[in-house]
Design a protein around this motif. Structure first.
Motif, PDB file in Angstrom:
ATOM      1  N   ALA A  38      65.507  68.272  67.515  1.00 20.46           N
ATOM      2  CA  ALA A  38      65.194  69.410  66.631  1.00 20.46           C
ATOM      3  C   ALA A  38      66.459  70.176  66.270  1.00 20.46           C
ATOM      4  O   ALA A  38      66.683  70.509  65.101  1.00 20.46           O
ATOM      5  N   LEU A  39      67.301  70.447  67.259  1.00 21.53           N
ATOM      6  CA  LEU A  39      68.557  71.147  66.972  1.00 21.53           C
ATOM      7  C   LEU A  39      69.438  70.299  66.075  1.00 21.53           C
ATOM      8  O   LEU A  39      70.007  70.797  65.103  1.00 21.53           O
ATOM      9  N   ALA A  40      69.551  69.019  66.381  1.00 21.30           N
ATOM     10  CA  ALA A  40      70.384  68.128  65.570  1.00 21.30           C
ATOM     11  C   ALA A  40      69.932  68.144  64.112  1.00 21.30           C
ATOM     12  O   ALA A  40      70.758  68.269  63.199  1.00 21.30           O
ATOM     13  N   ASN A  41      68.640  68.039  63.893  1.00 22.79           N
ATOM     14  CA  ASN A  41      68.125  68.060  62.520  1.00 22.79           C
ATOM     15  C   ASN A  41      68.416  69.401  61.837  1.00 22.79           C
ATOM     16  O   ASN A  41      68.754  69.443  60.659  1.00 22.79           O
ATOM     17  N   GLU A  42      68.262  70.469  62.588  1.00 23.73           N
ATOM     18  CA  GLU A  42      68.493  71.811  62.037  1.00 23.73           C
ATOM     19  C   GLU A  42      69.940  72.021  61.591  1.00 23.73           C
ATOM     20  O   GLU A  42      70.193  72.652  60.564  1.00 23.73           O
ATOM     21  N   ILE A  43      70.887  71.478  62.345  1.00 21.38           N
ATOM     22  CA  ILE A  43      72.296  71.745  62.035  1.00 21.38           C
ATOM     23  C   ILE A  43      72.989  70.593  61.312  1.00 21.38           C
ATOM     24  O   ILE A  43      74.185  70.669  61.018  1.00 21.38           O
ATOM     25  N   GLY A  44      72.259  69.519  61.032  1.00 22.51           N
ATOM     26  CA  GLY A  44      72.864  68.385  60.332  1.00 22.51           C
ATOM     27  C   GLY A  44      73.708  67.504  61.229  1.00 22.51           C
ATOM     28  O   GLY A  44      74.666  66.884  60.780  1.00 22.51           O
ATOM     29  N   ALA A  45      73.342  67.436  62.504  1.00 22.60           N
ATOM     30  CA  ALA A  45      74.056  66.604  63.470  1.00 22.60           C
ATOM     31  C   ALA A  45      73.200  65.389  63.822  1.00 22.60           C
ATOM     32  O   ALA A  45      72.078  65.251  63.337  1.00 22.60           O
ATOM     33  N   THR A  46      73.722  64.530  64.663  1.00 19.36           N
ATOM     34  CA  THR A  46      73.010  63.360  65.136  1.00 19.36           C
ATOM     35  C   THR A  46      72.643  63.558  66.600  1.00 19.36           C
ATOM     36  O   THR A  46      73.512  63.901  67.414  1.00 19.36           O
ATOM     37  N   ALA A  47      71.386  63.354  66.943  1.00 19.77           N
ATOM     38  CA  ALA A  47      70.931  63.446  68.329  1.00 19.77           C
ATOM     39  C   ALA A  47      71.287  62.154  69.047  1.00 19.77           C
ATOM     40  O   ALA A  47      70.971  61.066  68.565  1.00 19.77           O
ATOM     41  N   VAL A  48      71.945  62.277  70.192  1.00 20.43           N
ATOM     42  CA  VAL A  48      72.350  61.109  70.974  1.00 20.43           C
ATOM     43  C   VAL A  48      72.172  61.412  72.460  1.00 20.43           C
ATOM     44  O   VAL A  48      71.917  62.551  72.841  1.00 20.43           O
ATOM     45  N   ASP A  49      72.352  60.385  73.284  1.00 21.12           N
ATOM     46  CA  ASP A  49      72.419  60.626  74.720  1.00 21.12           C
ATOM     47  C   ASP A  49      73.886  60.885  75.076  1.00 21.12           C
ATOM     48  O   ASP A  49      74.758  60.862  74.199  1.00 21.12           O
ATOM     49  N   THR A  50      74.179  61.124  76.352  1.00 15.01           N
ATOM     50  CA  THR A  50      75.553  61.477  76.711  1.00 15.01           C
ATOM     51  C   THR A  50      76.541  60.361  76.383  1.00 15.01           C
ATOM     52  O   THR A  50      77.659  60.642  75.961  1.00 15.01           O
ATOM     53  N   ARG A  51      76.132  59.124  76.521  1.00 13.84           N
ATOM     54  CA  ARG A  51      77.053  58.028  76.183  1.00 13.84           C
ATOM     55  C   ARG A  51      77.327  57.973  74.682  1.00 13.84           C
ATOM     56  O   ARG A  51      78.437  57.689  74.249  1.00 13.84           O
TER      57      ARG A  51
END
Length: 122
Positions: free
Chosen positions: A39-52
């Protein structure tokens, strides 16, 4: 610039938001996993990923998690990160914590404690 964030709280989330708005390719990861940060990634135009995913193929890594949580990151997380990729640790010192265990997982990396309590506007 490709920037990977581990931690999306007050500091990490704000920096990720600002750098994404400035046109950087931002990846975000937190302790809740990919779906927990989507949700945060979509809101700010980022990509959601895991730590790796936050450390693979990036030009800069920002670790913005509570100091004790650094020791819980995978011990080999930064093993394949090229030595010329800076790692910025935004955490503050926690008295009584064993710093050697946290820092051992980052041996060989260029680490900058790049953010301390500050009244500067972001």
């Amino acid at each position: 610039m490709n920037i990977g964030f581990i931690g999306t709280g007050n500091i990490g989330g704000t920096l990720a938001r600002r750098l994404s708005a400035a046109g950087h390719d931002v990846r975000v990861a937190n302790s809740r996993g990919t779906e927990g940060v989507r949700a945060l990634a979509n809101e700010i135009g980022a990509t959601a990923v895991d730590t790796r995913g936050a450390v693979k193929g990036v030009d800069l890594i920002v670790i913005s998690i509570p100091f004790p949580a650094v020791a819980e990151l995978p011990k080999d997380l930064l093993d394949t990160v090229p030595r010329d990729v800076p790692v910025v640790d935004t955490g503050n010192y926690y008295p009584g914590c064993a710093t050697h265990r946290s820092r051992r997982s980052m041996q060989g990396c260029r680490i900058a404690s790049g953010y301390r309590s500050s009244s500067a506007a972001l």
